[in-house]
Design a protein around this motif. Structure first.
Motif, PDB file in Angstrom:
ATOM      1  N   GLY A  20       0.839  -1.202   0.000  1.00 65.60           N
ATOM      2  CA  GLY A  20       0.000   0.000   0.000  1.00 65.60           C
ATOM      3  C   GLY A  20       0.868   1.243   0.000  1.00 65.60           C
ATOM      4  O   GLY A  20       0.468   2.297   0.517  1.00 65.60           O
ATOM      5  N   GLY A  22       1.718   4.028  -1.422  1.00 64.74           N
ATOM      6  CA  GLY A  22       1.353   5.028  -2.405  1.00 64.74           C
ATOM      7  C   GLY A  22       0.145   5.824  -1.965  1.00 64.74           C
ATOM      8  O   GLY A  22      -0.295   5.724  -0.815  1.00 64.74           O
ATOM      9  N   PHE A  24      -3.656   8.105  -3.410  1.00 65.72           N
ATOM     10  CA  PHE A  24      -4.622   8.264  -4.493  1.00 65.72           C
ATOM     11  C   PHE A  24      -5.428   9.540  -4.315  1.00 65.72           C
ATOM     12  O   PHE A  24      -5.411  10.151  -3.255  1.00 65.72           O
ATOM     13  N   LEU A 125     -10.349   3.819  14.535  1.00 66.52           N
ATOM     14  CA  LEU A 125      -9.137   4.115  13.759  1.00 66.52           C
ATOM     15  C   LEU A 125      -7.911   4.168  14.657  1.00 66.52           C
ATOM     16  O   LEU A 125      -7.928   4.827  15.705  1.00 66.52           O
ATOM     17  N   LYS A 135      -4.307  10.814   1.812  1.00 62.45           N
ATOM     18  CA  LYS A 135      -5.139   9.818   1.127  1.00 62.45           C
ATOM     19  C   LYS A 135      -4.208   8.745   0.583  1.00 62.45           C
ATOM     20  O   LYS A 135      -3.917   8.665  -0.614  1.00 62.45           O
ATOM     21  N   LEU A 137      -2.748   4.583   0.374  1.00 61.58           N
ATOM     22  CA  LEU A 137      -3.369   3.339  -0.107  1.00 61.58           C
ATOM     23  C   LEU A 137      -3.593   2.293   0.993  1.00 61.58           C
ATOM     24  O   LEU A 137      -4.023   1.181   0.704  1.00 61.58           O
ATOM     25  N   ASN A 138      -3.324   2.628   2.236  1.00 63.98           N
ATOM     26  CA  ASN A 138      -3.588   1.705   3.361  1.00 63.98           C
ATOM     27  C   ASN A 138      -4.998   1.977   3.897  1.00 63.98           C
ATOM     28  O   ASN A 138      -5.173   2.744   4.841  1.00 63.98           O
ATOM     29  N   ARG A 139      -5.985   1.357   3.313  1.00 66.52           N
ATOM     30  CA  ARG A 139      -7.365   1.710   3.625  1.00 66.52           C
ATOM     31  C   ARG A 139      -8.183   0.545   4.170  1.00 66.52           C
ATOM     32  O   ARG A 139      -9.401   0.537   4.089  1.00 66.52           O
ATOM     33  N   LEU A 140      -7.485  -0.435   4.755  1.00 66.27           N
ATOM     34  CA  LEU A 140      -8.228  -1.582   5.294  1.00 66.27           C
ATOM     35  C   LEU A 140      -9.194  -1.176   6.409  1.00 66.27           C
ATOM     36  O   LEU A 140     -10.259  -1.780   6.554  1.00 66.27           O
ATOM     37  N   GLU A 141      -8.822  -0.167   7.190  1.00 62.71           N
ATOM     38  CA  GLU A 141      -9.741   0.272   8.252  1.00 62.71           C
ATOM     39  C   GLU A 141     -11.058   0.750   7.637  1.00 62.71           C
ATOM     40  O   GLU A 141     -12.139   0.423   8.134  1.00 62.71           O
ATOM     41  N   ASN A 142     -10.960   1.517   6.552  1.00 57.66           N
ATOM     42  CA  ASN A 142     -12.176   2.005   5.899  1.00 57.66           C
ATOM     43  C   ASN A 142     -12.996   0.849   5.326  1.00 57.66           C
ATOM     44  O   ASN A 142     -14.219   0.851   5.401  1.00 57.66           O
ATOM     45  N   VAL A 143     -12.293  -0.136   4.728  1.00 58.16           N
ATOM     46  CA  VAL A 143     -12.982  -1.289   4.143  1.00 58.16           C
ATOM     47  C   VAL A 143     -13.732  -2.066   5.232  1.00 58.16           C
ATOM     48  O   VAL A 143     -14.915  -2.401   5.079  1.00 58.16           O
ATOM     49  N   LEU A 144     -13.051  -2.336   6.344  1.00 54.44           N
ATOM     50  CA  LEU A 144     -13.699  -3.091   7.435  1.00 54.44           C
ATOM     51  C   LEU A 144     -14.863  -2.304   8.021  1.00 54.44           C
ATOM     52  O   LEU A 144     -15.916  -2.870   8.338  1.00 54.44           O
ATOM     53  N   ARG A 146     -16.705  -0.021   6.495  1.00 56.01           N
ATOM     54  CA  ARG A 146     -17.807   0.030   5.524  1.00 56.01           C
ATOM     55  C   ARG A 146     -18.527  -1.312   5.437  1.00 56.01           C
ATOM     56  O   ARG A 146     -19.683  -1.383   5.036  1.00 56.01           O
ATOM     57  N   THR A 170     -16.747   6.945   6.666  1.00 55.65           N
ATOM     58  CA  THR A 170     -15.826   6.033   5.990  1.00 55.65           C
ATOM     59  C   THR A 170     -15.214   6.646   4.729  1.00 55.65           C
ATOM     60  O   THR A 170     -14.069   6.379   4.415  1.00 55.65           O
TER      61      THR A 170
END
Lengths: 273, 273
Positions: A20, A22, A24, A125, A135, A137-144, A146, A170
């Motif tokens: 991750g 990077g 976006f 978080l 912003k 690319l380490n967005r697993l917290e947001n995925v979980l 959501r 999220t």
């Protein structure tokens, strides 16, 4: 030491997928013109600075716009540190890799008008000041987070940090009005500083505060917003168990902030009907 | 609802690069045989469970091994949730995507024998119990921590969590002996539970503890280890400013744990010379 910019796939050794490693940006584009573009570039530059690799020159970042359709589209720019390095250690001379996706877009106008129902998420978080606001690319917290609900009636979930402070939704920032003052969470420990939030902070008097979620119960108005969807008034807030915590009727306060936020996005500024 | 498994690149819309929505395993392979394989599969399964997508059948995960060279190699398996979903929301029926890299490998034998110098990192790991112990693709914290030093004399960096407790090194677990007892940090809030650590916890009496980094100053011996590199005795510990905090001479205690750890990896168990 050029930057690759092409619409191809990611090589297997790209650090974007490996770690991750990077950033976006998701940019609203109207008739080929990127909105809040300076704010998007500024956040990307802050991210590159924090991660320690160079940002591509602006004309490379803007290159995908030549293919933009008429009307509304969303440009997703993904910029990674590229390949190389030994394990986690970044390469000494990184060659960042740029990829993008450009998709037609239509905002959910009913949410502008009728407002949305939101809930508190269970996930909290982690604190990471080194990455806060970015912003990346380490967005697993947001995925979980959501993934905590699937009820289509619920538009968004609110997130607190590991110490219990309210941070964001999220994929949107949160704003509220209390005793006539506009407030939004300070994002120095975690969370993503949205470009619409940045724009609103520049144009309005909004206090960045450390607040616990109970602050919303005494708020006169609550909103969610981002640079793609615009601003949604919140009409109902549920707890983590789905229990009703509070309702709001949409009033003039809601419409005022919404109008100011919609202006730079070219979205409707009169939604009272 | 099959799992893709091929050595191709990642599509632009893969959630692995978009959000780090996936897992990886780095497996030591000797003459085509994956070592600590059950532990790697078990951690991958725990990760899939936590992220909420199915694990591929074992023969798919093992398929790359048919191409393994004689001697030592490292197999890196990367498993993502695949494409799809609306933003952060995962797709209802995810099709996980598997990719791998297989590379020849030679461990650094001098570090087994002479030990290593390590330092404390400034970066602190955020607390995230929902992901603790897993080897997921959100590794920016490790990247930033590893980027804190470039001195080749320093083999590893130690990480504490946001509340100051010792957790791990950037890509290894940490063990120490205090008053004759073996201890290692509890990894319920953050950190990666290495497969070698799991193996050692099963075979030896090691206490998982909440400890602050000062615990190392009174330790009789300190080690770093993972399933690829084996075990390195720590001979010197520096602070975040590079200042010497403590030295250790390698003794029989060091060699005993090293021998037990090296056995399942097929690495030398007699390193006293």
């Amino acid at each position: 030491m050029g930057t690759e910019a092409s619409p191809e796939a990611w090589p297997l050794d790209d650090r974007g997928v490996a770690y991750g490693d990077g950033l976006f940006e998701t940019v609203l584009v109207r008739d080929g013109v990127p909105l809040l573009w300076e704010a998007h570039l500024a956040r990307l530059a802050r991210g590159c600075q924090a991660l320690g690799f160079p940002i591509p020159v602006q004309h490379r970042l803007a290159a995908p716009l030549v293919d933009a359709p008429e009307g509304l589209a969303v440009l997703k720019l993904m910029l990674t540190r590229g390949s190389g390095g030994r394990g986690y250690a970044p390469p000494e001379s990184p060659r960042p890799r740029l990829r993008w996706q450009l998709s037609p877009f239509a905002p959910d106008t009913s949410r502008w008008k009728a407002g949305v129902r939101v809930r508190h998420c269970r996930l909290r978080l982690g604190l990471q000041p080194a990455l806060a606001g970015l912003k990346h690319l380490n967005r697993l917290e947001n995925v979980l987070a959501r993934d905590e609900w699937s009820d289509a009636e619920i538009a968004e979930g609110l997130l607190c940090d590991s110490e219990g402070r309210l941070v964001e939704a999220t994929c949107m920032n949160v704003f509220w009005q209390r005793d006539g003052r506009l407030e939004t969470p300070r994002l120095t420990r975690c969370g993503v500083a949205g470009t619409l939030r940045t724009e609103l902070l520049e144009r309005l008097s909004i206090d960045e505060v450390d607040a616990f979620p109970e602050v919303l119960l005494s708020a006169e108005a609550v909103w969610l917003g981002n640079s793609v969807q615009g601003v949604w008034p919140v009409t109902r807030l549920d707890g983590t168990g789905g229990e009703l915590l509070r309702r709001w009727s949409i009033g003039a306060d809601h419409r005022r902030l919404q109008a100011l936020a919609h202006e730079p996005l070219g979205y409707p500024t009169r939604l009272d009907d």
